[in-house]
Design a protein around this motif. Structure first.
Motif, PDB file in Angstrom:
ATOM      1  N   PRO A   1      55.505  40.347  65.278  1.00 22.67           N
ATOM      2  CA  PRO A   1      55.820  39.364  66.314  1.00 22.67           C
ATOM      3  C   PRO A   1      54.932  38.126  66.153  1.00 22.67           C
ATOM      4  CG  PRO A   1      55.500  41.552  67.262  1.00 22.67           C
ATOM      5  CD  PRO A   1      55.059  41.625  65.845  1.00 22.67           C
ATOM      6  N   ARG A   2      55.559  36.947  66.127  1.00 21.67           N
ATOM      7  CA  ARG A   2      54.801  35.687  66.005  1.00 21.67           C
ATOM      8  C   ARG A   2      54.535  35.152  67.415  1.00 21.67           C
ATOM      9  NH1 ARG A   2      53.243  32.270  62.000  1.00 21.67           N
ATOM     10  NH2 ARG A   2      53.302  30.008  62.313  1.00 21.67           N
ATOM     11  N   ILE A   3      53.262  34.892  67.698  1.00 23.57           N
ATOM     12  CA  ILE A   3      52.831  34.594  69.067  1.00 23.57           C
ATOM     13  C   ILE A   3      52.033  33.293  69.097  1.00 23.57           C
ATOM     14  CG2 ILE A   3      51.499  35.460  71.040  1.00 23.57           C
ATOM     15  CD1 ILE A   3      51.841  38.284  69.902  1.00 23.57           C
ATOM     16  N   LEU A   4      52.440  32.379  69.997  1.00 20.38           N
ATOM     17  CA  LEU A   4      51.638  31.186  70.240  1.00 20.38           C
ATOM     18  C   LEU A   4      50.600  31.528  71.300  1.00 20.38           C
ATOM     19  CD1 LEU A   4      51.230  28.149  69.608  1.00 20.38           C
ATOM     20  CD2 LEU A   4      52.649  27.668  71.618  1.00 20.38           C
ATOM     21  N   CYS A   5      49.330  31.277  70.991  1.00 23.57           N
ATOM     22  CA  CYS A   5      48.227  31.667  71.881  1.00 23.57           C
ATOM     23  C   CYS A   5      47.670  30.430  72.590  1.00 23.57           C
ATOM     24  CB  CYS A   5      47.124  32.344  71.081  1.00 23.57           C
ATOM     25  SG  CYS A   5      47.695  33.806  70.185  1.00 23.57           S
ATOM     26  N   LEU A   6      47.633  30.496  73.922  1.00 27.34           N
ATOM     27  CA  LEU A   6      47.194  29.371  74.744  1.00 27.34           C
ATOM     28  C   LEU A   6      45.837  29.692  75.378  1.00 27.34           C
ATOM     29  CD1 LEU A   6      50.589  28.569  76.565  1.00 27.34           C
ATOM     30  CD2 LEU A   6      49.811  27.846  74.292  1.00 27.34           C
ATOM     31  N   HIS A   7      44.837  28.906  75.034  1.00 29.51           N
ATOM     32  CA  HIS A   7      43.453  29.191  75.439  1.00 29.51           C
ATOM     33  C   HIS A   7      43.184  28.823  76.897  1.00 29.51           C
ATOM     34  CE1 HIS A   7      42.347  24.923  75.355  1.00 29.51           C
ATOM     35  NE2 HIS A   7      42.977  24.811  74.193  1.00 29.51           N
ATOM     36  N   GLY A   8      41.987  29.143  77.348  1.00 25.99           N
ATOM     37  CA  GLY A   8      41.576  28.873  78.722  1.00 25.99           C
ATOM     38  C   GLY A   8      41.151  27.426  78.937  1.00 25.99           C
ATOM     39  N   PHE A   9      40.925  27.073  80.187  1.00 26.90           N
ATOM     40  CA  PHE A   9      40.548  25.715  80.601  1.00 26.90           C
ATOM     41  C   PHE A   9      39.231  25.302  79.963  1.00 26.90           C
ATOM     42  CE2 PHE A   9      38.814  22.985  84.203  1.00 26.90           C
ATOM     43  CZ  PHE A   9      39.674  21.923  83.991  1.00 26.90           C
ATOM     44  N   ARG A  10      39.247  24.133  79.363  1.00 23.94           N
ATOM     45  CA  ARG A  10      38.060  23.562  78.718  1.00 23.94           C
ATOM     46  C   ARG A  10      37.430  24.479  77.679  1.00 23.94           C
ATOM     47  NH1 ARG A  10      35.781  20.254  84.091  1.00 23.94           N
ATOM     48  NH2 ARG A  10      37.535  18.800  84.084  1.00 23.94           N
ATOM     49  N   THR A  11      38.314  25.114  76.896  1.00 26.18           N
ATOM     50  CA  THR A  11      37.848  25.847  75.704  1.00 26.18           C
ATOM     51  C   THR A  11      38.657  25.308  74.514  1.00 26.18           C
ATOM     52  OG1 THR A  11      39.340  27.745  76.004  1.00 26.18           O
ATOM     53  CG2 THR A  11      37.219  27.849  77.127  1.00 26.18           C
TER      54      THR A  11
ATOM     55  N   VAL B   1      45.393  46.443  66.141  1.00 24.90           N
ATOM     56  CA  VAL B   1      46.200  45.544  66.985  1.00 24.90           C
ATOM     57  C   VAL B   1      46.461  44.239  66.236  1.00 24.90           C
ATOM     58  CG1 VAL B   1      46.188  44.147  69.095  1.00 24.90           C
ATOM     59  CG2 VAL B   1      45.393  46.515  69.171  1.00 24.90           C
ATOM     60  N   LEU B   2      45.397  43.628  65.728  1.00 26.59           N
ATOM     61  CA  LEU B   2      45.510  42.318  65.079  1.00 26.59           C
ATOM     62  C   LEU B   2      46.426  42.361  63.857  1.00 26.59           C
ATOM     63  CD1 LEU B   2      41.746  41.273  65.328  1.00 26.59           C
ATOM     64  CD2 LEU B   2      43.619  40.637  66.865  1.00 26.59           C
ATOM     65  N   ASP B   3      46.419  43.470  63.141  1.00 27.55           N
ATOM     66  CA  ASP B   3      47.266  43.598  61.940  1.00 27.55           C
ATOM     67  C   ASP B   3      48.756  43.643  62.274  1.00 27.55           C
ATOM     68  OD1 ASP B   3      45.166  43.554  60.187  1.00 27.55           O
ATOM     69  OD2 ASP B   3      45.048  45.721  59.924  1.00 27.55           O
ATOM     70  N   ASN B   4      49.072  43.922  63.523  1.00 27.30           N
ATOM     71  CA  ASN B   4      50.473  44.041  63.934  1.00 27.30           C
ATOM     72  C   ASN B   4      51.013  42.786  64.608  1.00 27.30           C
ATOM     73  OD1 ASN B   4      51.871  46.805  63.591  1.00 27.30           O
ATOM     74  ND2 ASN B   4      49.736  47.323  64.045  1.00 27.30           N
ATOM     75  N   LEU B   5      50.179  41.748  64.719  1.00 25.90           N
ATOM     76  CA  LEU B   5      50.586  40.524  65.393  1.00 25.90           C
ATOM     77  C   LEU B   5      50.333  39.313  64.501  1.00 25.90           C
ATOM     78  CD1 LEU B   5      48.930  41.257  68.880  1.00 25.90           C
ATOM     79  CD2 LEU B   5      51.333  41.631  68.245  1.00 25.90           C
ATOM     80  N   ASP B   6      51.228  38.351  64.566  1.00 26.25           N
ATOM     81  CA  ASP B   6      51.071  37.091  63.835  1.00 26.25           C
ATOM     82  C   ASP B   6      50.666  36.037  64.866  1.00 26.25           C
ATOM     83  OD1 ASP B   6      51.217  34.937  62.169  1.00 26.25           O
ATOM     84  OD2 ASP B   6      53.405  34.985  61.908  1.00 26.25           O
ATOM     85  N   LEU B   7      49.356  35.822  65.005  1.00 28.45           N
ATOM     86  CA  LEU B   7      48.823  34.983  66.088  1.00 28.45           C
ATOM     87  C   LEU B   7      48.566  33.559  65.596  1.00 28.45           C
ATOM     88  CD1 LEU B   7      46.205  37.558  67.463  1.00 28.45           C
ATOM     89  CD2 LEU B   7      48.473  37.074  68.407  1.00 28.45           C
ATOM     90  N   VAL B   8      49.052  32.588  66.369  1.00 34.21           N
ATOM     91  CA  VAL B   8      48.851  31.173  66.039  1.00 34.21           C
ATOM     92  C   VAL B   8      48.093  30.523  67.197  1.00 34.21           C
ATOM     93  CG1 VAL B   8      49.988  28.974  65.560  1.00 34.21           C
ATOM     94  CG2 VAL B   8      50.977  31.111  64.682  1.00 34.21           C
ATOM     95  N   PHE B   9      46.971  29.886  66.882  1.00 39.46           N
ATOM     96  CA  PHE B   9      46.107  29.290  67.906  1.00 39.46           C
ATOM     97  C   PHE B   9      46.172  27.772  67.820  1.00 39.46           C
ATOM     98  CE2 PHE B   9      44.530  33.460  66.822  1.00 39.46           C
ATOM     99  CZ  PHE B   9      44.189  34.026  68.036  1.00 39.46           C
ATOM    100  N   VAL B  10      46.417  27.127  68.955  1.00 43.38           N
ATOM    101  CA  VAL B  10      46.433  25.656  68.988  1.00 43.38           C
ATOM    102  C   VAL B  10      45.487  25.171  70.088  1.00 43.38           C
ATOM    103  CG1 VAL B  10      48.773  25.396  68.077  1.00 43.38           C
ATOM    104  CG2 VAL B  10      48.443  25.629  70.556  1.00 43.38           C
ATOM    105  N   ASP B  11      45.044  23.923  69.957  1.00 41.77           N
ATOM    106  CA  ASP B  11      44.241  23.302  71.011  1.00 41.77           C
ATOM    107  C   ASP B  11      45.164  22.657  72.039  1.00 41.77           C
ATOM    108  OD1 ASP B  11      41.796  23.900  69.757  1.00 41.77           O
ATOM    109  OD2 ASP B  11      41.924  22.088  68.511  1.00 41.77           O
ATOM    110  N   ALA B  12      44.739  22.668  73.303  1.00 42.61           N
ATOM    111  CA  ALA B  12      45.482  21.967  74.352  1.00 42.61           C
ATOM    112  C   ALA B  12      45.489  20.466  74.062  1.00 42.61           C
ATOM    113  CB  ALA B  12      44.839  22.256  75.711  1.00 42.61           C
ATOM    114  N   PRO B  13      46.414  19.717  74.682  1.00 41.36           N
ATOM    115  CA  PRO B  13      46.588  18.309  74.317  1.00 41.36           C
ATOM    116  C   PRO B  13      45.513  17.345  74.806  1.00 41.36           C
ATOM    117  CG  PRO B  13      48.136  18.916  76.060  1.00 41.36           C
ATOM    118  CD  PRO B  13      47.458  20.173  75.627  1.00 41.36           C
TER     119      PRO B  13
END
Length: 215
Positions: A9-19, A35-47
């Motif tokens: 599963p490809r997942i967009l990961c949304l971080h917490g406030f001011r991180t 767990v991590l081996d079973n997920l396709d995690l993509v991390f982006v910065d807030a705008p």
């Protein structure tokens, strides 16, 4: 590793406030490799670069970002529409995605997006969000968002982490009512991404197997 022939599963990961995306990536990597081996995690910065002091200063290095700004009562939001558009742009650019994972401010957003998408007010250019993973989440309080995000029960798969001493816990419990079949992991910590004990690891792996069947 994931089962042969089954896409992660490809997942967009949304971080917490001011991180930041990098900080969330560090926080998530407390989870076992199984767990991590079973997920396709993509991390982006807030705008938006953070417009004040970050609670993680001195723990994690800057830069820090925020998804939108809000008043003290959390009933009025600034740059909210721009935030929704930015998330959609990220999902087009880095996708296609199957689901969302959010922590804190990112969890509040992730929990609202499937309902907003169903109503045609967000994520209109991308496939339906199939599942969400919510860590330290809550509901929006603005009536204009509430009416669209939670007016009918959301049927996508949801996994919710509720911390015993999290200041948002009661709001996280309230959030469960917005989903048809929420799966819950209780943990003894506060407003954080917790490590997984044996019981919560099993719940997590069962959830992953379930979402794999839907992608």
């Amino acid at each position: 590793m994931g089962s042969e022939g089954v896409r992660k599963p490809r997942i967009l990961c949304l971080h917490g406030f001011r991180t930041s995306g990098e900080i969330l990536k560090t926080q998530i990597h407390k989870w076992p490799q199984s767990v991590l081996d079973n997920l396709d995690l993509v991390f982006v910065d807030a705008p938006f670069p953070c417009q004040g002091k970050s609670d993680v200063e001195g723990i994690f290095d800057p830069p820090y970002y925020e998804w939108f700004q809000f008043n003290k009562e959390f009933t009025e939001y600034t740059n909210f529409d721009e935030c929704l558009q930015y998330i959609e742009d990220c999902m087009i650019k880095h996708g296609p995605f199957d689901g969302l994972l959010g922590f804190s401010q990112g969890a509040i957003l992730s929990a609202a997006l499937p309902g907003l998408q169903e109503k045609g007010v967000a994520l209109t250019m991308i496939p339906k969000v199939k599942f969400i993973i919510i860590v330290g989440g809550a509901k929006f309080r603005s009536p204009s968002v509430v009416d669209k995000a939670y007016s009918s029960p959301v049927s996508c798969h949801t996994l919710h982490f509720l911390g015993e001493t999290d200041f948002l816990k009661k709001y996280g419990v309230e959030l469960l009512e917005s989903f048809v079949e929420p799966v819950v992991i209780h943990h003894p910590k506060g407003h954080t991404i917790p490590r997984l004990d044996d019981k919560s690891l099993k719940t997590m792996m069962d959830f992953i197997e379930r979402i794999k069947k839907d992608i």
